[in-house]
Design an enzyme around this catalytic site. Sequence first.
Site, short mmCIF file in Angstrom:
data_model
loop_
_atom_site.label_atom_id
_atom_site.label_comp_id
_atom_site.label_asym_id
_atom_site.label_seq_id
_atom_site.Cartn_x
_atom_site.Cartn_y
_atom_site.Cartn_z
N THR A 166 10.69 -5.27 -2.64
CA THR A 166 11.25 -5.21 -1.29
C THR A 166 12.30 -6.31 -1.11
OG1 THR A 166 9.11 -4.51 -0.47
CG2 THR A 166 10.64 -5.44 1.15
N GLY A 181 5.72 -7.02 -2.01
CA GLY A 181 4.50 -6.72 -2.77
C GLY A 181 3.76 -5.55 -2.14
N ARG A 236 3.61 8.09 2.75
CA ARG A 236 3.09 6.71 2.71
C ARG A 236 4.13 5.74 3.28
NH1 ARG A 236 4.71 1.53 0.42
NH2 ARG A 236 2.82 0.32 0.08
N VAL A 237 3.65 4.85 4.12
CA VAL A 237 4.50 3.80 4.69
C VAL A 237 3.84 2.46 4.39
CG1 VAL A 237 5.31 2.79 6.86
CG2 VAL A 237 5.48 5.26 6.50
N GLY A 238 4.63 1.50 3.97
CA GLY A 238 4.07 0.18 3.63
C GLY A 238 4.17 -0.80 4.79
N ASP A 239 4.27 -2.06 4.44
CA ASP A 239 4.33 -3.12 5.46
C ASP A 239 5.72 -3.34 6.02
OD1 ASP A 239 5.05 -3.96 2.86
OD2 ASP A 239 4.84 -6.07 3.42
N GLY A 256 2.19 -3.40 0.17
CA GLY A 256 2.22 -3.39 1.63
C GLY A 256 0.88 -3.20 2.29
N1 GLY Z 1 6.18 -4.11 0.41
C1 GLY Z 1 6.73 -2.85 0.33
C2 GLY Z 1 5.78 -1.75 0.36
O1 GLY Z 1 4.61 -1.91 0.10
O2 GLY Z 1 6.20 -0.65 0.64
#
Ligand code: GLY
Length: 347
Positions: free
Chosen positions: A205, A257, A233-236, A259
């Site tokens: 990221t 890293g 899927r969506v991360g942080d 998420g």
């Molecule tokens: N840190 C990015 C993700 O996990 O999508």
Amino acid sequence: MNNRRKFLNRSLLGLATMSFSKSFAAPKVKKKPIVISTWDSGIPVNEAAMEVLKNTNGRALDAVEKGANNIEDTINCCVGLGGNPDREGRVTLDASIMDDKMNCGGVAFMENIKHPISVARKVMEDTPHVLLVGDGARQFAIEKGFVAEPDVLSKDAQKAYDNWLKKSEYKPVKNIELQQNKAFQKGSGPFAPQMLENGDFNHDTMALLALDNSGNLSGACTTSGMGFKMRGRVGDSPIIGAGLYVDNEVGACTSSGQGEEVVRIAGSHLVVEFMRQGKSPEMACKMAIERLVKINPKKAKEEFQVGFIALNKYGEYGAFAINPGFVFSVTTAPGNGKVIKAKSYFN
Ligand code: GLY
């Protein structure tokens, strides 16, 4: 205790509290302007941001957008339309941005738009919302004049996807994680980071934080997320408080890293709150990583990586990761960017 003494005690307590809460406003030597970003790939990103920050009136908000745009224009595994796709072979993008006045915006699971960070800024500035997702985000972007790019994978992403397809399997989440983690340890496969020959990660990221000449902070975070992730899927990164948080009275934090782990502890917000309590940026990042590791130390050691970077109101910065290999970039003037190895919980 008589009333007068009670009153005096309360007043003294009030004064002590006031001076503590004002400690962030105390005059200190400020290192500004400054921009810090995740990974060594942050050097050109910082340089683009510094083009804005070097001007007396350059805004941190414009700087972080410009920095993020810079990497969104390149081809790499983990950011922008050239990034690794999901399991269906589609690139889906997440981004968020936050300014010095608690304004924030984000997009998630958005396809076909080259500059998700700029769409996130439009969400922040032109809508009453903070997060738009999927087709809605794309539709909004097009209404705002962004061009819908064709669904074509970059050469690198196509190659990585073809490789992944050879063994691709839908499995229950735990097994998916294990499969990903084996690949992660080898430095390839569905996890976003690419490992260099010496074992360091190249990039993941792209997240950056800036403090401008006026003493204002902003942050931005942009990614194509975990490679070969489940569709949707969506991360942080687009989640304010998880992948990014800015409080202009205190400091800012962002992450890179896995998420899911960052969301679990509302990581960036947590780091800013630790800084509010007087912790240095590095100590604040370390304490958030400790919180995360405590959940499941074995898994944290063996199965994933998370790194936080933080910048406080005075231009002091720091970072901390779960595992070795996380680096970040710091720039205080055009051309002087340096890459710093973050300390980690496990060695
Ligand atoms: N840190 C990015 C993700 O996990 O999508």
